[in-house]
Scaffold this active site. Structure first.
Site, PDB file in Angstrom:
ATOM      1  N   GLU A 298      -9.378   3.075  -7.597  1.00 22.46           N
ATOM      2  CA  GLU A 298     -10.244   3.928  -6.765  1.00 22.46           C
ATOM      3  C   GLU A 298     -11.714   3.521  -6.903  1.00 22.46           C
ATOM      4  O   GLU A 298     -12.466   3.547  -5.928  1.00 22.46           O
ATOM      5  CB  GLU A 298     -10.052   5.412  -7.103  1.00 22.46           C
ATOM      6  CG  GLU A 298      -8.609   5.923  -7.016  1.00 22.46           C
ATOM      7  CD  GLU A 298      -7.850   5.517  -5.763  1.00 22.46           C
ATOM      8  OE1 GLU A 298      -8.478   5.300  -4.714  1.00 22.46           O
ATOM      9  OE2 GLU A 298      -6.607   5.399  -5.835  1.00 22.46           O
TER      10      GLU A 298
ATOM     11  N   TYR B  20      -0.877  -3.456   0.135  1.00 19.19           N
ATOM     12  CA  TYR B  20      -1.394  -3.394  -1.235  1.00 19.19           C
ATOM     13  C   TYR B  20      -1.130  -4.681  -2.019  1.00 19.19           C
ATOM     14  O   TYR B  20      -2.042  -5.342  -2.480  1.00 19.19           O
ATOM     15  CB  TYR B  20      -0.736  -2.226  -1.996  1.00 19.19           C
ATOM     16  CG  TYR B  20      -1.254  -0.864  -1.619  1.00 19.19           C
ATOM     17  CD1 TYR B  20      -0.778  -0.210  -0.486  1.00 19.19           C
ATOM     18  CD2 TYR B  20      -2.204  -0.212  -2.390  1.00 19.19           C
ATOM     19  CE1 TYR B  20      -1.229   1.049  -0.131  1.00 19.19           C
ATOM     20  CE2 TYR B  20      -2.668   1.052  -2.049  1.00 19.19           C
ATOM     21  CZ  TYR B  20      -2.178   1.677  -0.931  1.00 19.19           C
ATOM     22  OH  TYR B  20      -2.636   2.913  -0.580  1.00 19.19           O
TER      23      TYR B  20
ATOM     24  N   GLN C 137      -7.498  16.245   2.256  1.00 18.24           N
ATOM     25  CA  GLN C 137      -7.109  14.830   2.225  1.00 18.24           C
ATOM     26  C   GLN C 137      -7.291  14.303   3.641  1.00 18.24           C
ATOM     27  O   GLN C 137      -6.537  14.668   4.527  1.00 18.24           O
ATOM     28  CB  GLN C 137      -5.662  14.667   1.751  1.00 18.24           C
ATOM     29  CG  GLN C 137      -5.066  13.281   1.965  1.00 18.24           C
ATOM     30  CD  GLN C 137      -5.833  12.158   1.286  1.00 18.24           C
ATOM     31  OE1 GLN C 137      -6.291  12.300   0.152  1.00 18.24           O
ATOM     32  NE2 GLN C 137      -6.039  11.044   1.985  1.00 18.24           N
TER      33      GLN C 137
ATOM     34  N   LYS D  69       4.416   9.127  -3.787  1.00 23.08           N
ATOM     35  CA  LYS D  69       4.991   7.886  -4.308  1.00 23.08           C
ATOM     36  C   LYS D  69       6.184   8.170  -5.230  1.00 23.08           C
ATOM     37  O   LYS D  69       7.111   7.382  -5.319  1.00 23.08           O
ATOM     38  CB  LYS D  69       3.894   7.140  -5.053  1.00 23.08           C
ATOM     39  CG  LYS D  69       4.344   6.000  -5.905  1.00 23.08           C
ATOM     40  CD  LYS D  69       3.184   5.349  -6.636  1.00 23.08           C
ATOM     41  CE  LYS D  69       3.595   5.149  -8.083  1.00 23.08           C
ATOM     42  NZ  LYS D  69       2.822   4.180  -8.826  1.00 23.08           N
TER      43      LYS D  69
ATOM     44  N   GLY E 133      -1.928   9.232  -6.084  1.00 22.22           N
ATOM     45  CA  GLY E 133      -2.399   9.020  -7.449  1.00 22.22           C
ATOM     46  C   GLY E 133      -3.906   9.192  -7.479  1.00 22.22           C
ATOM     47  O   GLY E 133      -4.466   9.854  -8.348  1.00 22.22           O
ATOM     48  N   GLY E 134      -4.543   8.590  -6.485  1.00 17.91           N
ATOM     49  CA  GLY E 134      -5.986   8.714  -6.372  1.00 17.91           C
ATOM     50  C   GLY E 134      -6.425   8.524  -4.944  1.00 17.91           C
ATOM     51  O   GLY E 134      -5.690   7.937  -4.138  1.00 17.91           O
TER      52      GLY E 134
HETATM   53  N1  BES Z   1      -6.660   5.202  -0.215  1.00 14.11           N
HETATM   54  C1  BES Z   1      -5.446   5.257  -0.920  1.00 14.11           C
HETATM   55  C2  BES Z   1      -4.606   6.452  -0.570  1.00 14.11           C
HETATM   56  C3  BES Z   1      -4.257   6.586   0.897  1.00 14.11           C
HETATM   57  C4  BES Z   1      -3.940   5.504   1.682  1.00 14.11           C
HETATM   58  C5  BES Z   1      -4.234   7.834   1.462  1.00 14.11           C
HETATM   59  C6  BES Z   1      -3.629   5.677   3.034  1.00 14.11           C
HETATM   60  C7  BES Z   1      -3.915   8.006   2.798  1.00 14.11           C
HETATM   61  C8  BES Z   1      -3.616   6.928   3.590  1.00 14.11           C
HETATM   62  C9  BES Z   1      -5.653   5.209  -2.435  1.00 14.11           C
HETATM   63  O1  BES Z   1      -6.695   4.376  -2.817  1.00 14.11           O
HETATM   64  C10 BES Z   1      -4.436   4.614  -3.056  1.00 14.11           C
HETATM   65  O2  BES Z   1      -4.115   3.518  -2.707  1.00 14.11           O
HETATM   66  N2  BES Z   1      -3.794   5.315  -3.970  1.00 14.11           N
HETATM   67  C11 BES Z   1      -2.672   4.787  -4.695  1.00 14.11           C
HETATM   68  C12 BES Z   1      -3.173   4.147  -5.954  1.00 14.11           C
HETATM   69  C13 BES Z   1      -2.459   2.948  -6.442  1.00 14.11           C
HETATM   70  C14 BES Z   1      -2.085   1.921  -5.461  1.00 14.11           C
HETATM   71  C15 BES Z   1      -3.185   2.330  -7.620  1.00 14.11           C
HETATM   72  C16 BES Z   1      -1.740   5.934  -5.012  1.00 14.11           C
HETATM   73  O3  BES Z   1      -2.084   7.070  -4.758  1.00 14.11           O
HETATM   74  O4  BES Z   1      -0.644   5.700  -5.484  1.00 14.11           O
HETATM   75 ZN    ZN Z   2      -6.211   2.334  -2.444  1.00 16.72          ZN
END
Ligand code: BES
Ligand code: ZN
Length: 637
Positions: A318, A407, A161, A591, A290-291
């Protein structure tokens, strides 16, 4: 952009001169004046392509080999890379077989967030720097899973990651989102496992355990990603599909069947997909997100496999990053909202195509409720300025910027703008934005310029973007979403908490539809809303009644489990504790588990559970999650 950075730097230097008494600034050695969470001297020399040659060793949980940086050198005699938790074995200059050893040094004390600077002596003509290294147990990007933590329970698994600044913990690299590189890799892995990367990928295992990869389009280095495990591939369309452990293939293919339609919807909105292939990789449960939008290969948490396609908006999210984030990238982590806010907006537009406007509105409204809560916490907390879209994360972990502000406030900013200018103009503007800035990094000021030029001034529209971007809170003019079905759920929750029997079967009157409350009558998002609007403390009797009728404790949808478990903890509903324990033993998605541990820890009746369970399960989590929980539970090493 470059010019702007130059001006900013000049301003910083000028202000440093003006404040000569400020010893901190005056005495800071050049190397340590960190910009953009990196030690790298990218203005003097930067990587354009890198090649990885690594052996993946599951016995000692180590990657070992060499990274070859092809660099553009403007004539400097030193190259500085970011490293953290790595052992450097040797550094050479020049192309393979004609390499010469050179001097190198790890400079300065190790910063807990940024790691260290790897200084390398080069000549003004140097174009290739090769760093021989191995990872250590402090390489936080890496999650090495014993087979017990996988679906098959028979083969181990490894994944990385990188975002935000963990790539430096598995590759010595100039770890900034503003530089773009192409990459290639040769990997040697155990023969019974397959390797995949955010690059061109194999579709089958090979008998030698040797794999080659290529990413031809330039990307920021936080998107370099690797996974090794017992993987199979299932095709969903000519350019989409799923990688997962064999046991999960059937359910994954069912859950994510809408992926080709999502791709069509996305391309129709903002232009053609730039990365050729789009696959999902279903990781073990420990995956902290989540992704993660690794290009060509989104990494996904198995909690998305709900069995009813109710959580696929994360995949839309994603996929949307293939434009917002991967094609047009935040220049610094202060501009993170340009990645995530745009993506949440775009995600919702894709979902509108897949499930229709009402469903998409409900998805957005669930997020908006979360934003309202988070904004309140932020404003009352130690960093109220985190309520701005444009952040100031100097001397802080860039992860601190990962809140609903980037977000959801980001997405509602764009929704509000859309409502003001109309969808047609908004769509043209965004399509133009992605096209204009493709394969570059953008900062907030660049965006504001483009917004003024291509939308606001062009059509003479008065829109106060400044309060959105540079002020905390949710602006007055924020786009409002009305949802009748959510109002109904809120009403049900209120009536239940006031003691009304909402589970009776008779319909009291055809006008006043107080129908019975059956689980299958409502969507997951509606149930989330129902739970959210229950009071935070319910009696044992109330919790039991809900459970008897709706079976929340036994429901295996991770979003529902999370919302219900939070209520169960605050209500000290002990019948749910075994389910909470089992969830925490398995799922590593931050989360969910960070708020659950915090909730457990905050009540006298459950504090010990938080500490005992974390002690027992922390090795099942990726460092991203375990470090955050560690800090939240005030555990000092
Ligand atoms: N890019 C992010 C995950 C991330 C952000 C990892 C900052 C490390 C540092 C990914 O696209 C994301 O936002 N995942 C969310 C999805 C959700 C908002 C739909 C998650 O994992 O919850
Ligand atoms: Zn994201």
């Amino acid at each position: 952009m470059r010019l702007l950075r130059g001006i900013l730097l000049l301003q910083v230097m000028l202000s440093a001169c003006q404040h000569e008494t400020n010893k901190d600034i005056a005495q800071e050695p050049n190397l340590m004046s960190i910009e953009n969470h990196s030690y790298a001297n990218v203005a003097d020399i930067h990587t354009t392509h890198l090649h990885l040659d690594l052996t993946v060793n599951f016995q000692n949980k180590q990657l070992k080999g060499v990274v070859r940086h092809e660099m553009k050198n403007s004539g400097t005699k030193e190259a500085i890379f970011d490293v953290s938790g790595l052992k450097i074995n040797k550094v050479t200059l020049g192309i393979k077989t004609k390499e010469l050893n050179t001097k190198y040094e790890l400079r300065g004390a190790k910063d807990p967030v940024l790691g260290q600077a790897l200084w390398v002596e080069i000549t003004p003509e140097t174009k290739q720097v090769n760093i021989y290294y191995e990872t250590t147990e402090k390489s936080e990007a890496l999650d090495w899973l014993d087979s017990a933590l996988t679906s098959s329970k028979s083969k181990p698994f490894l994944y990385t990651q990188g975002q935000a600044i963990l790539t430096r913990t598995w590759i010595p690299i100039q770890d900034v989102p503003s530089n773009r590189i192409t990459y290639s890799a040769e990997l040697k892995v155990p023969k019974d496992l397959m390797a995949v990367m955010s690059a061109s990928n194999p579709k089958e295992k090979n008998s030698l355990g040797e794999y080659q990869f290529e990413m031809k389009q330039p990307i920021p280095c936080y998107l370099i990603a690797l996974a090794v495990g017992d993987l199979v591939y299932g095709e969903l369309s000519h350019n989409t599909g799923v990688y997962c452990e064999p046991e999960l293939l059937k359910e994954s293919m069912y859950e994510f069947v809408d992926l080709p339609d999502m791709m069509n919807a996305a391309e129709k909105l903002y232009g053609s997909y730039a990365w050729d292939q789009y696959d999902l990789l279903i990781l073990p449960y420990s995956f902290p997100f989540g992704g993660m939008e690794n290009p060509r290969l989104t990494f996904a948490n198995p909690t998305l496999i709900a069995g009813d396609r109710s959580l696929v908006s994360v995949i839309a999210h994603e996929l949307a990053h293939s434009w917002s984030g991967n094609l047009v990238t935040n220049e610094t982590w202060n501009d993170f909202w340009l990645n995530e806010g745009f993506t949440v907006y775009f995600e919702n537009r894709i979902m509108e195509e897949i499930i229709g406007k009402k469903g998409a509105d409900n998805l957005a409204l669930v997020e908006f409720f979360e934003l309202e809560e988070e904004m309140e916490r932020i404003i009352e907390g130690t960093h109220p300025e985190d309520g701005h879209l444009f952040l100031d994360l100097k001397d802080r972990n860039p992860d601190d910027g990962m809140t609903d502000v980037a977000y959801v406030k980001g997405a509602f900013f764009l929704k509000t703008l859309e409502a003001a200018v109309g969808r047609e103009k908004m769509d043209n503007f965004l399509e133009g934005y992605f096209d204009h800035f493709k394969f570059t990094s953008v900062n907030t000021a660049d965006f504001v310029d483009y917004l003024n030029q291509e939308l606001l001034e062009k059509y003479n529209i008065d829109f106060n973007y400044k309060e959105w971007i540079y002020d905390k809170g949710i602006p007055e003019n924020c786009h409002k979403i009305e949802s009748n079905s959510f109002k109904h759920m809120e009403d049900m929750a209120k009536r239940f908490s006031q003691g009304e029997d909402i589970f009776s079967n008779e319909i009291k009157s055809p006008v006043n539809k107080r129908a019975s409350l059956k689980r299958e009558m409502h969507s997951v998002q509606e149930w989330l809303t129902f739970i959210r609007f229950l009071p935070s403390v319910l009696s044992e009797q109330q919790m039991t009644t809900l459970d008897e009728n709706l079976k929340f404790t036994a429901w295996t949808n991770a979003e529902i489990q999370f919302e219900w478990f939070m209520k169960a903890i605050s209500s000290d509903y002990s019948a749910a504790y075994p389910a909470i324990e089992s969830f925490l033993s398995k799922v590593g998605r931050r989360k969910f588990i960070l708020p659950l541990y915090k909730q457990l820890y905050s009540y006298k009746h459950s504090k010990k559970m938080a500490l005992d369970w974390f002690e027992e399960f922390k090795d099942n989590y990726h460092a991203v999650s375990s470090n955050s929980i560690d800090a939240a539970l005030e555990i000092r090493k």
